[in-house]
Design a protein around this motif. Sequence first.
Motif, mmCIF file in Angstrom:
data_model
loop_
_atom_site.group_PDB
_atom_site.id
_atom_site.type_symbol
_atom_site.label_atom_id
_atom_site.label_comp_id
_atom_site.label_asym_id
_atom_site.label_seq_id
_atom_site.Cartn_x
_atom_site.Cartn_y
_atom_site.Cartn_z
ATOM 1 N N ALA A 153 0.675 -1.410 -0.127
ATOM 2 C CA ALA A 153 -0.180 -0.090 -0.384
ATOM 3 C C ALA A 153 0.793 1.376 0.313
ATOM 4 O O ALA A 153 2.143 0.961 0.093
ATOM 5 N N SER A 154 0.211 2.523 -0.272
ATOM 6 C CA SER A 154 0.888 3.276 -0.595
ATOM 7 C C SER A 154 0.016 4.557 0.512
ATOM 8 O O SER A 154 -0.999 4.630 0.003
ATOM 9 N N VAL A 155 0.243 5.229 1.537
ATOM 10 C CA VAL A 155 -0.092 5.733 2.458
ATOM 11 C C VAL A 155 0.568 7.678 2.156
ATOM 12 O O VAL A 155 1.125 8.004 1.731
ATOM 13 N N ASP A 156 -0.764 8.408 1.239
ATOM 14 C CA ASP A 156 -0.723 9.559 1.066
ATOM 15 C C ASP A 156 -1.187 10.528 1.758
ATOM 16 O O ASP A 156 -2.413 10.449 2.627
ATOM 17 N N TYR A 157 -1.823 12.128 1.079
ATOM 18 C CA TYR A 157 -2.633 12.932 2.020
ATOM 19 C C TYR A 157 -3.267 13.539 1.330
ATOM 20 O O TYR A 157 -2.462 14.408 -0.242
ATOM 21 N N VAL A 158 -4.180 13.852 1.130
ATOM 22 C CA VAL A 158 -4.553 14.773 -0.150
ATOM 23 C C VAL A 158 -5.824 15.013 0.503
ATOM 24 O O VAL A 158 -6.817 15.521 1.712
ATOM 25 N N GLU A 159 -5.669 16.837 -0.333
ATOM 26 C CA GLU A 159 -6.610 17.994 -0.096
ATOM 27 C C GLU A 159 -8.351 17.693 -1.211
ATOM 28 O O GLU A 159 -7.495 18.103 -2.495
ATOM 29 N N LEU A 160 -9.201 17.596 -0.686
ATOM 30 C CA LEU A 160 -10.806 17.053 -1.859
ATOM 31 C C LEU A 160 -11.470 18.490 -1.019
ATOM 32 O O LEU A 160 -11.153 18.869 -0.714
ATOM 33 N N LEU A 161 -12.737 18.690 -2.366
ATOM 34 C CA LEU A 161 -13.221 19.895 -1.899
ATOM 35 C C LEU A 161 -14.456 19.114 -0.177
ATOM 36 O O LEU A 161 -14.639 20.509 0.522
ATOM 37 N N GLY A 162 -13.993 17.879 -0.203
ATOM 38 C CA GLY A 162 -15.048 17.621 0.789
ATOM 39 C C GLY A 162 -13.884 17.442 2.285
ATOM 40 O O GLY A 162 -14.169 17.414 3.524
ATOM 41 N N GLY A 163 -12.908 18.466 2.504
ATOM 42 C CA GLY A 163 -12.366 18.092 3.315
ATOM 43 C C GLY A 163 -9.968 17.451 2.410
ATOM 44 O O GLY A 163 -10.352 17.200 1.998
ATOM 45 N N ALA A 164 -9.656 16.825 3.865
ATOM 46 C CA ALA A 164 -8.397 16.539 3.639
ATOM 47 C C ALA A 164 -8.295 15.947 4.367
ATOM 48 O O ALA A 164 -8.737 15.753 5.299
ATOM 49 N N ALA A 165 -7.539 14.572 3.773
ATOM 50 C CA ALA A 165 -6.881 13.397 4.873
ATOM 51 C C ALA A 165 -6.218 12.677 4.752
ATOM 52 O O ALA A 165 -5.538 12.510 2.886
#
Length: 112
Positions: free
Chosen positions: A80-92
Motif C-alpha cells: 500500500a501507499s499512504v498519501d495525504y489528499v486535499e479535496l473539496l470535501g476535506g483533507a485526510a
Amino acid sequence: METLATDIALTSAAAARVAAIAAKQNKPAILRLSVEGGGCSGFQYRFGFADAPEAGDVIVETDGVRLVVDDVSLDLVRGASVDYVELLGGAAFKVDNPVAASGCGCGTSFSV
C-alpha cells in the motif's frame, strides 16, 4: 526488524503533512498506521502519532518522516501507499491498498 520499500510507502505529501502536525504538537515525526476489525467493510485504518517505533514494527522513512506499521497490520496493507489528499470535501490521509478487495464510500474501511 526489516524494512522493505515494497512493503508499504509514504508519499512526500503525506510526509510533509506529518512533519507539519508533529512540529505544531512538538512530537516526533512518526505516523503509526494500524488495521483494526470494524467499519462497514470489515477492517478499518487507524492513524496516530507514535513517540517511537515498537518491537516488530516495519519502518519506512520519507523526507525524514517515519511511517511505522506493526507486523500483523502489515499483512493487510502490504504494497500500500499512504498519501495525504486535499479535496473539496476535506483533507485526510488516504491508503491506496492493493490487498483490499473492496472498500466503503468514505475510504476508511475495507475487506480482503
